[in-house]
Design an enzyme around this catalytic site. Structure first.
Site, short mmCIF file in Angstrom:
data_model
loop_
_atom_site.label_atom_id
_atom_site.label_comp_id
_atom_site.label_asym_id
_atom_site.label_seq_id
_atom_site.Cartn_x
_atom_site.Cartn_y
_atom_site.Cartn_z
CE LYS A 5 33.99 48.03 37.44
NZ LYS A 5 34.44 49.32 37.95
CG HIS B 196 43.47 43.10 34.69
ND1 HIS B 196 42.50 44.07 34.82
CD2 HIS B 196 43.69 42.99 33.36
CE1 HIS B 196 42.15 44.52 33.62
NE2 HIS B 196 42.87 43.89 32.72
N GLY C 66 44.39 47.75 50.12
CA GLY C 66 43.64 47.56 48.88
C GLY C 66 43.78 48.67 47.86
CB THR D 235 52.93 54.80 45.22
OG1 THR D 235 53.78 55.03 44.08
CG2 THR D 235 53.80 54.51 46.43
CG LEU E 142 44.01 48.16 32.54
CD1 LEU E 142 44.19 47.19 31.38
CD2 LEU E 142 42.55 48.58 32.65
CB ILE F 279 36.59 56.93 35.53
CG1 ILE F 279 37.74 55.97 35.85
CG2 ILE F 279 36.06 57.54 36.82
CD1 ILE F 279 39.02 56.64 36.33
CG HIS G 169 22.08 26.65 22.10
ND1 HIS G 169 22.04 27.91 21.54
CD2 HIS G 169 20.80 26.18 22.08
CE1 HIS G 169 20.78 28.18 21.18
NE2 HIS G 169 20.02 27.14 21.51
CG LEU H 235 31.77 56.72 29.09
CD1 LEU H 235 32.10 55.84 27.89
CD2 LEU H 235 30.73 57.77 28.72
#
Length: 466
Positions: free
Chosen positions: A51, A321, A39, A143, A319, A184, A444, A186
């Protein structure tokens, strides 16, 4: 010696996704990871654990600040159990990394634990509990990166720490000094501010999240000041010193004065740098540039034709993604397909609350390029959904070509912006105009109505609900 069609070095979101896609496309695939869990940074000490802590600390803040207004009364004092909070974070990490183990088995990918290094362009030595060597027709270097530091700062990983240590502190800091006003710093700063720490942010640039649209930076700064963060931009850190349990940070402000900050912890969050140590890239004919990144062409091919590199170790935004998209691209190229990535349409997100998200060009970039554009902006506080949930900070801004109305950039700060940005990516992928989005029916009440309204403001110069 085992032979493979593809060997992937590194098991982060770039590496493990590349391995899965290679296996799906019929290639015999191996993945090499130096740590005991798969991971990479993202799943183990980055995206996922941060998160988890952001969500836990958000629940706590809601309990002490907002529940009463919602008509929820909690008898007695609401307390933080940091040990349990960190334990829950770790359980989320463990579940996620075990999911990657399952995917490796499902796709019949051989997993090697150990440090992978090239002997030559087709042979990789793996130093783990035992030393193994494999042969690979093609290799993918994934890496990743590691935290950067300033040359004069000695990280003791106890009081002067990186994001890795900040995710597993044994106590809530009394005063956390954060060097770096980027994503990171913040995010982790907000975790500990919610839990009761005094937080001071020291940033070299003249604004926080400096790579994003200036309007987002200004709004997030306002939110953080309201939460009683001490925000110090245009400050160049000159020294960091630990004396017992105290950390002293000195910085030069734009007037040239030296300012001193004292706290019990200092988080160094000045970015990340490519991780290539131990790879022995030169033995395979793989060149690095002067920034430590692996040189690649438009097909992510290195200077060794059968070796590719993806993610944080190559140029571009760091990033998860983006790395995953590149992993898929390389796998599909190896299978003879012709995939494509539009790097302009890879969104960026800051997972503070309110969340910050953006895709496409900023106003500053459009001005610098001399592009004629128009702007539509809509405040989150004008939405019924925002008032219902008490999430009224922020706005959505749509930038569109002045002549063609094509959307060139979307920038947002507000509740669930991280999820909402996908609508903007889809619109821009299909080269939608602001009018196209303004005429789409949005449910809505929802937060995404702000996108419709901002698009309407860019099209007709006026939104409906302001």
């Amino acid at each position: 010696m085992k032979s493979y069609d593809v060997a992937v070095i590194g098991s982060g979101p770039g590496g493990y996704v590349a391995a899965i896609r290679c296996a799906q496309l019929g290639m015999k695939t191996a993945i090499i990871e130096k740590y005991s869990t798969l991971g990479g940074t993202c799943l183990n000490v980055g995206c996922i654990p941060s998160k988890a802590l952001l969500d836990s600390s958000h629940h706590y803040e809601d309990a002490i600040k907002h529940f009463e207004e919602h008509g929820i009364e909690i008898p007695g004092e609401v307390k933080v159990n940091l040990e349990q909070m960190i334990a829950r974070k770790q359980s989320v990490v463990d579940q996620t990394t075990s999911g990657i183990d399952f995917l490796m088995k499902k796709n019949k990918i051989d997993v090697y634990e150990g440090m992978g290094s090239f002997k030559d362009a087709t042979h990789i030595k793996i130093d783990g509990k035992e030393t193994t060597e494999i042969e690979a027709k093609n290799s993918i270097i994934a890496t990743g990166s590691k935290p950067s530091n300033l040359p004069f700062i000695k990280l003791d990983k106890e009081r002067i720490i990186t994001s890795t240590e900040a995710l597993k502190l044994k106590e809530i800091p009394k005063h956390l000094i954060v060097i770096g006003g980027g994503v990171i710093g913040l995010e982790l700063g907000q975790v500990y501010r919610r839990l009761g720490a005094e937080v001071t942010v020291v940033e070299f640039m003249d604004r926080i999240i400096a790579g994003m649209d200036a309007g987002l930076s200004k709004e997030l700064n306002k939110v953080f000041k309201k939460a009683k963060f001490s925000m110090n931009v245009s400050h160049k850190v000159t020294s960091v010193e630990r004396k017992g349990d105290e950390v002293i940070v000195k910085a030069e402000n734009k007037k040239g004065d030296i300012v001193e900050f004292k706290g019990d912890y200092c988080l160094v969050a000045v970015g990340r740098k490519p991780y290539t140590e131990g790879l022995n890239a030169e033995a395979a004919g793989v060149k690095l540039n002067d920034r430590g990144q692996i040189e690649v062409n438009d097909h992510l091919q290195t200077t060794a034709k059968n070796i590719y590199a993806i993610g944080d170790v190559v140029k571009g935004a760091m990033l998860a993604h983006k790395a995953s998209e590149e992993g898929v691209l390389v796998a599909e190229q190896l299978a003879g397909q012709k995939p494509h990535i539009n790097y302009n349409l890879i969104p960026g997100v800051v997972y503070t609350w309110p969340e910050v998200a953006a895709v496409g060009k900023t106003e500053e970039e459009l001005k610098a390029a001399g592009v004629a554009y128009k702007t539509g902006q809509f405040p989150m506080r004008a939405l019924g959904r925002s008032r219902a949930s008490m999430d009224i900070d922020g706005f959505v801004k749509v930038l569109a070509d002045k002549n063609t109305d094509e959307i060139l950039g979307v920038h947002m700060i507000g509740a669930r912006a991280a999820d909402m940005i996908a609508e903007a990516v889809v619109a821009m992928e299909y080269r939608a105009s602001a009018e196209d989005v303004s005429r789409m029916s949005h449910a809505h009440p929802t937060f995404t109505e702000a996108i419709k309204e901002a698009a309407l403001a860019a099209t007709d110069d006026i939104a409906l609900h302001v």
